[in-house]
Design a protein around this motif. Structure first.
Motif, PDB file in Angstrom:
ATOM      1  N   SER A 126      -0.197  -0.838  -9.081  1.00  0.00           N
ATOM      2  CA  SER A 126      -0.347  -0.064 -10.320  1.00  0.00           C
ATOM      3  C   SER A 126       0.851   0.858 -10.539  1.00  0.00           C
ATOM      4  O   SER A 126       1.325   1.031 -11.666  1.00  0.00           O
ATOM      5  N   PHE A 127       1.354   1.446  -9.466  1.00  0.00           N
ATOM      6  CA  PHE A 127       2.534   2.307  -9.584  1.00  0.00           C
ATOM      7  C   PHE A 127       3.782   1.478  -9.874  1.00  0.00           C
ATOM      8  O   PHE A 127       4.642   1.890 -10.654  1.00  0.00           O
ATOM      9  N   GLN A 128       3.883   0.298  -9.265  1.00  0.00           N
ATOM     10  CA  GLN A 128       5.004  -0.596  -9.563  1.00  0.00           C
ATOM     11  C   GLN A 128       4.993  -0.959 -11.046  1.00  0.00           C
ATOM     12  O   GLN A 128       6.032  -0.953 -11.709  1.00  0.00           O
ATOM     13  N   ARG A 129       3.805  -1.249 -11.580  1.00  0.00           N
ATOM     14  CA  ARG A 129       3.686  -1.583 -13.005  1.00  0.00           C
ATOM     15  C   ARG A 129       4.052  -0.378 -13.883  1.00  0.00           C
ATOM     16  O   ARG A 129       4.660  -0.537 -14.943  1.00  0.00           O
ATOM     17  N   TRP A 130       3.686   0.813 -13.445  1.00  0.00           N
ATOM     18  CA  TRP A 130       4.035   2.025 -14.176  1.00  0.00           C
ATOM     19  C   TRP A 130       5.555   2.189 -14.211  1.00  0.00           C
ATOM     20  O   TRP A 130       6.126   2.527 -15.257  1.00  0.00           O
ATOM     21  N   MET A 131       6.235   1.943 -13.077  1.00  0.00           N
ATOM     22  CA  MET A 131       7.696   2.032 -13.042  1.00  0.00           C
ATOM     23  C   MET A 131       8.318   1.008 -13.994  1.00  0.00           C
ATOM     24  O   MET A 131       9.295   1.308 -14.689  1.00  0.00           O
ATOM     25  N   ILE A 132       7.733  -0.179 -14.030  1.00  0.00           N
ATOM     26  CA  ILE A 132       8.237  -1.228 -14.923  1.00  0.00           C
ATOM     27  C   ILE A 132       8.086  -0.810 -16.375  1.00  0.00           C
ATOM     28  O   ILE A 132       8.996  -1.008 -17.184  1.00  0.00           O
ATOM     29  N   GLN A 185       4.891  -4.223   1.477  1.00  0.00           N
ATOM     30  CA  GLN A 185       6.206  -3.663   1.232  1.00  0.00           C
ATOM     31  C   GLN A 185       7.301  -4.325   2.069  1.00  0.00           C
ATOM     32  O   GLN A 185       8.464  -4.249   1.722  1.00  0.00           O
ATOM     33  N   MET A 186       6.953  -4.985   3.143  1.00  0.00           N
ATOM     34  CA  MET A 186       7.935  -5.669   3.979  1.00  0.00           C
ATOM     35  C   MET A 186       7.957  -7.145   3.625  1.00  0.00           C
ATOM     36  O   MET A 186       7.722  -8.017   4.450  1.00  0.00           O
ATOM     37  N   VAL A 187       8.256  -7.420   2.366  1.00  0.00           N
ATOM     38  CA  VAL A 187       8.207  -8.784   1.846  1.00  0.00           C
ATOM     39  C   VAL A 187       9.128  -9.713   2.629  1.00  0.00           C
ATOM     40  O   VAL A 187       8.847 -10.894   2.774  1.00  0.00           O
ATOM     41  N   MET A 188      10.218  -9.178   3.192  1.00  0.00           N
ATOM     42  CA  MET A 188      11.122 -10.030   3.960  1.00  0.00           C
ATOM     43  C   MET A 188      10.495 -10.526   5.255  1.00  0.00           C
ATOM     44  O   MET A 188      10.977 -11.487   5.836  1.00  0.00           O
ATOM     45  N   TYR A 190       0.814  -1.207   0.000  1.00  0.00           N
ATOM     46  CA  TYR A 190       0.000   0.000   0.000  1.00  0.00           C
ATOM     47  C   TYR A 190       0.856   1.270   0.000  1.00  0.00           C
ATOM     48  O   TYR A 190       0.345   2.350  -0.228  1.00  0.00           O
ATOM     49  N   ALA A 191       2.153   1.129   0.237  1.00  0.00           N
ATOM     50  CA  ALA A 191       3.047   2.283   0.164  1.00  0.00           C
ATOM     51  C   ALA A 191       3.359   2.596  -1.303  1.00  0.00           C
ATOM     52  O   ALA A 191       3.334   3.741  -1.720  1.00  0.00           O
ATOM     53  N   ILE A 192       3.681   1.559  -2.063  1.00  0.00           N
ATOM     54  CA  ILE A 192       3.887   1.691  -3.507  1.00  0.00           C
ATOM     55  C   ILE A 192       2.949   0.680  -4.145  1.00  0.00           C
ATOM     56  O   ILE A 192       3.277  -0.487  -4.283  1.00  0.00           O
TER      57      ILE A 192
END
Length: 101
Positions: free
Chosen positions: A55-61, A77-80, A50-52
């Motif tokens: 849709s925004f991640q896809r836009w960056m890609i 965002q804290m995938v680890m 929800y931080a990024i």
């Protein structure tokens, strides 16, 4: 007492100058068309971030395509912390693929 010691330690580790503010480094670190995109990149999408947002991640890609895209479903965002085994699995695959043998 510990907070003061932590503060003093933190101050001792802070750099008083930019790490790369050096004429020699700046001369060789220029982003040229020859050097740009010379390093292979992978992108790991986190679909519950929800931080990024995705849709925004896809836009960056789209704006700067990586060589490969991996998706980890059900993670933020804290995938680890939320999906560490999946993340480490992907990182291991990436390391194996690009390591020199």
């Amino acid at each position: 007492m510990y907070a003061y010691q932590d503060f003093v330690l933190a101050l001792s580790l802070v750099r008083g100058f930019p790490l790369f503010n050096n004429k020699l480094v700046l001369k060789h670190a220029k982003l040229t068309s020859k050097r740009y995109k010379s390093v292979r990149r992978d992108f790991i999408v986190c679909d519950q971030d929800y931080a990024i947002e995705e849709s925004f991640q896809r836009w960056m890609i789209e704006r700067n395509p990586p060589h490969e895209i991996k998706v980890i479903n059900g993670t933020d965002q804290m995938v680890m912390f939320t999906r560490p085994l999946k993340l480490f699995s992907y990182l291991g695959e990436i390391a194996d693929k690009y390591s020199y043998k």
